[in-house]
Design an enzyme around this catalytic site. Sequence first.
Site, PDB file in Angstrom:
ATOM      1  N   ASN A   1     -34.951  29.247  46.995  1.00 22.62           N
ATOM      2  CA  ASN A   1     -33.672  29.574  46.341  1.00 22.62           C
ATOM      3  C   ASN A   1     -33.858  29.894  44.857  1.00 22.62           C
ATOM      4  O   ASN A   1     -33.249  29.312  43.970  1.00 22.62           O
ATOM      5  CB  ASN A   1     -32.642  28.457  46.524  1.00 22.62           C
ATOM      6  CG  ASN A   1     -33.086  27.125  45.945  1.00 22.62           C
ATOM      7  OD1 ASN A   1     -34.275  26.880  45.786  1.00 22.62           O
ATOM      8  ND2 ASN A   1     -32.131  26.274  45.629  1.00 22.62           N
TER       9      ASN A   1
ATOM     10  N   HIS B   1     -41.276  19.790  49.420  1.00 19.36           N
ATOM     11  CA  HIS B   1     -39.926  20.198  49.018  1.00 19.36           C
ATOM     12  C   HIS B   1     -39.738  20.118  47.505  1.00 19.36           C
ATOM     13  O   HIS B   1     -39.349  19.081  46.963  1.00 19.36           O
ATOM     14  CB  HIS B   1     -38.910  19.274  49.721  1.00 19.36           C
ATOM     15  CG  HIS B   1     -37.485  19.734  49.609  1.00 19.36           C
ATOM     16  ND1 HIS B   1     -36.554  19.516  50.593  1.00 19.36           N
ATOM     17  CD2 HIS B   1     -36.826  20.383  48.631  1.00 19.36           C
ATOM     18  CE1 HIS B   1     -35.392  20.015  50.229  1.00 19.36           C
ATOM     19  NE2 HIS B   1     -35.530  20.538  49.033  1.00 19.36           N
TER      20      HIS B   1
ATOM     21  N   PHE C   1     -26.074  20.308  40.951  1.00 25.12           N
ATOM     22  CA  PHE C   1     -26.716  19.279  41.771  1.00 25.12           C
ATOM     23  C   PHE C   1     -28.228  19.309  41.556  1.00 25.12           C
ATOM     24  O   PHE C   1     -28.821  20.375  41.511  1.00 25.12           O
ATOM     25  CB  PHE C   1     -26.447  19.548  43.257  1.00 25.12           C
ATOM     26  CG  PHE C   1     -25.005  19.372  43.670  1.00 25.12           C
ATOM     27  CD1 PHE C   1     -24.507  18.117  44.010  1.00 25.12           C
ATOM     28  CD2 PHE C   1     -24.140  20.465  43.751  1.00 25.12           C
ATOM     29  CE1 PHE C   1     -23.191  17.951  44.409  1.00 25.12           C
ATOM     30  CE2 PHE C   1     -22.819  20.313  44.149  1.00 25.12           C
ATOM     31  CZ  PHE C   1     -22.339  19.056  44.481  1.00 25.12           C
ATOM     32  N   GLY C   2     -28.861  18.142  41.479  1.00 22.97           N
ATOM     33  CA  GLY C   2     -30.331  18.086  41.469  1.00 22.97           C
ATOM     34  C   GLY C   2     -30.908  17.254  40.358  1.00 22.97           C
ATOM     35  O   GLY C   2     -30.322  17.127  39.278  1.00 22.97           O
TER      36      GLY C   2
ATOM     37  N   ASP D   1     -37.761  16.762  46.378  1.00 24.79           N
ATOM     38  CA  ASP D   1     -36.656  17.679  46.092  1.00 24.79           C
ATOM     39  C   ASP D   1     -36.520  17.883  44.575  1.00 24.79           C
ATOM     40  O   ASP D   1     -35.409  17.956  44.050  1.00 24.79           O
ATOM     41  CB  ASP D   1     -35.345  17.157  46.716  1.00 24.79           C
ATOM     42  CG  ASP D   1     -34.258  18.225  46.736  1.00 24.79           C
ATOM     43  OD1 ASP D   1     -34.538  19.396  46.407  1.00 24.79           O
ATOM     44  OD2 ASP D   1     -33.104  17.879  47.087  1.00 24.79           O
TER      45      ASP D   1
ATOM     46  N   HIS E   1     -38.474  22.642  43.858  1.00 28.20           N
ATOM     47  CA  HIS E   1     -37.847  23.865  43.335  1.00 28.20           C
ATOM     48  C   HIS E   1     -38.469  24.160  41.976  1.00 28.20           C
ATOM     49  O   HIS E   1     -38.278  23.392  41.034  1.00 28.20           O
ATOM     50  CB  HIS E   1     -36.336  23.658  43.174  1.00 28.20           C
ATOM     51  CG  HIS E   1     -35.629  23.300  44.445  1.00 28.20           C
ATOM     52  ND1 HIS E   1     -35.082  24.237  45.289  1.00 28.20           N
ATOM     53  CD2 HIS E   1     -35.402  22.100  45.038  1.00 28.20           C
ATOM     54  CE1 HIS E   1     -34.539  23.632  46.347  1.00 28.20           C
ATOM     55  NE2 HIS E   1     -34.718  22.328  46.219  1.00 28.20           N
TER      56      HIS E   1
ATOM     57  N   ARG F   1     -38.130  27.266  40.391  1.00 28.01           N
ATOM     58  CA  ARG F   1     -37.221  28.170  39.644  1.00 28.01           C
ATOM     59  C   ARG F   1     -37.809  29.509  39.214  1.00 28.01           C
ATOM     60  O   ARG F   1     -37.176  30.224  38.438  1.00 28.01           O
ATOM     61  CB  ARG F   1     -36.645  27.467  38.404  1.00 28.01           C
ATOM     62  CG  ARG F   1     -36.026  26.098  38.638  1.00 28.01           C
ATOM     63  CD  ARG F   1     -34.853  26.141  39.588  1.00 28.01           C
ATOM     64  NE  ARG F   1     -34.168  24.857  39.659  1.00 28.01           N
ATOM     65  CZ  ARG F   1     -33.447  24.472  40.707  1.00 28.01           C
ATOM     66  NH1 ARG F   1     -33.307  25.271  41.766  1.00 28.01           N
ATOM     67  NH2 ARG F   1     -32.844  23.314  40.706  1.00 28.01           N
TER      68      ARG F   1
HETATM   69 ZN   LIG Z   1     -31.619  20.809  50.067  1.00 26.21          ZN
END
Ligand SMILES: [Zn+2]
Length: 429
Positions: free
Chosen positions: A101, A67, A329-330, A311, A69, A71
């Site tokens: 995403n 998991h 968020f993140g 994450d 990200h 980008r």
């Molecule tokens: Zn999530």
Amino acid sequence: MNISKLSKHVVLQGGTILDPVAGTEKKGDVHIADGKIKSVGKVNAPKSAQVVDCKGLVVTHGFCDVHVHFREPGREDKETLETGSLAALAGGFTRVCVMPNTDPPLDSPESIRYTVDRSEECSIHIHPIGAITKGQDGKELTEMGAMLSEGAVAFSDDGLPVTDSGMMRNALEYATMFDIPVINHAEDLCLKKNGVMHEGTVSTHLGLPASPDITESNMVHRDLELTELTGARLHVPHVSSAKSTDHIRAMKKKNEKVTAEVTPHHLFFTDEDLVNFDTNLKVAPPIRSNKDRKALIKAVKDGTFDCIATDHAPHTIEEKEGTFDLAPFGMIGLESCYGAVNRVMVKENKMDQVALIQMLTVNPREIMGFDTGLFEEGMDAELTIFDPKESWTFSRKDIYSRSHNSPYVGQKMTGRVKHTIVKGHLTNI
Ligand SMILES: [Zn+2]
């Protein structure tokens, strides 16, 4: 950090070999020849072999994060597949799954193919997770079959929940045809509203809009019930609350198709850490109470959680410098992961080191259907070497991500990754 090509013969000498598949720890050497595992334990390498001194260190499988990200495409100012790979190497991760995403999202066979092709140029293995719905707008399912053929390994609209229960049911039913995991970002947006943190005494004290734990656990419960109904595989991401862990624990007793992950930050921080309004601690789902944190720690130890996943979510300084209610968020998390979870779980909560490393290696690989026998002769060398005892303080210079949104800067860590071996290269951190 320094990355170099592996010599023809390499010996990882004098370390403790932690085999997460066998669940054992033994002193020994590892011989890598032409980038592949030649032997593990007793080795017979030529004298000219390159030696990596592993005294006092642990040699194990490369970490795998299901998991992250990265980008790309769309927000390369925050992270690219390449800069994300460097952050991964620094954290001991040799293999990651990227969430869809991006902008545009990974919701077509072509976008999955693009990511697979691009990842071939990167220094770690990167697998795309495809979107569940087109444009991640929750209305129409993507072409899962064609996306799988191009290299997708799971499906998720992560960042956003699949709000419509009928759509979630359809997605799970469709996924049973392929026996791959469906991952739903569980937050009931009607309950979340404009909440930016966990609802409790701390949010009242800080005067910030907040959302309660059932924002997550209600939807986790729905997803577990839909999994039972459809016979699909469900992987529950970034579980943050005691109530969700109870639901997952109960369902896992009767349904082996359910897996779950927990992040380092939900194990490390509590909502009380938000008192200085560090926007790097603004994450979704939010960091919750100490009671929730303790329940998560217990769930790691009793096997309710299968894996640790970071994450890793890069954001620019400009965005994170906004006020708490406006910041995105993140947080990033690859570089700090091992030192943080080893401190919380092994040092402070006396968890067995082998069990923790299984949650970073064999377990996530099993969830995604990747090879797990990384110590077998002939396998491409994909290894991580760490010092389990080193005490150190995480600082800005330990960050290799293009973004710097880490709340771990200044935090004490226990254990540190020293070398990562993957794709024919040795990284010294
Ligand atoms: Zn999530």
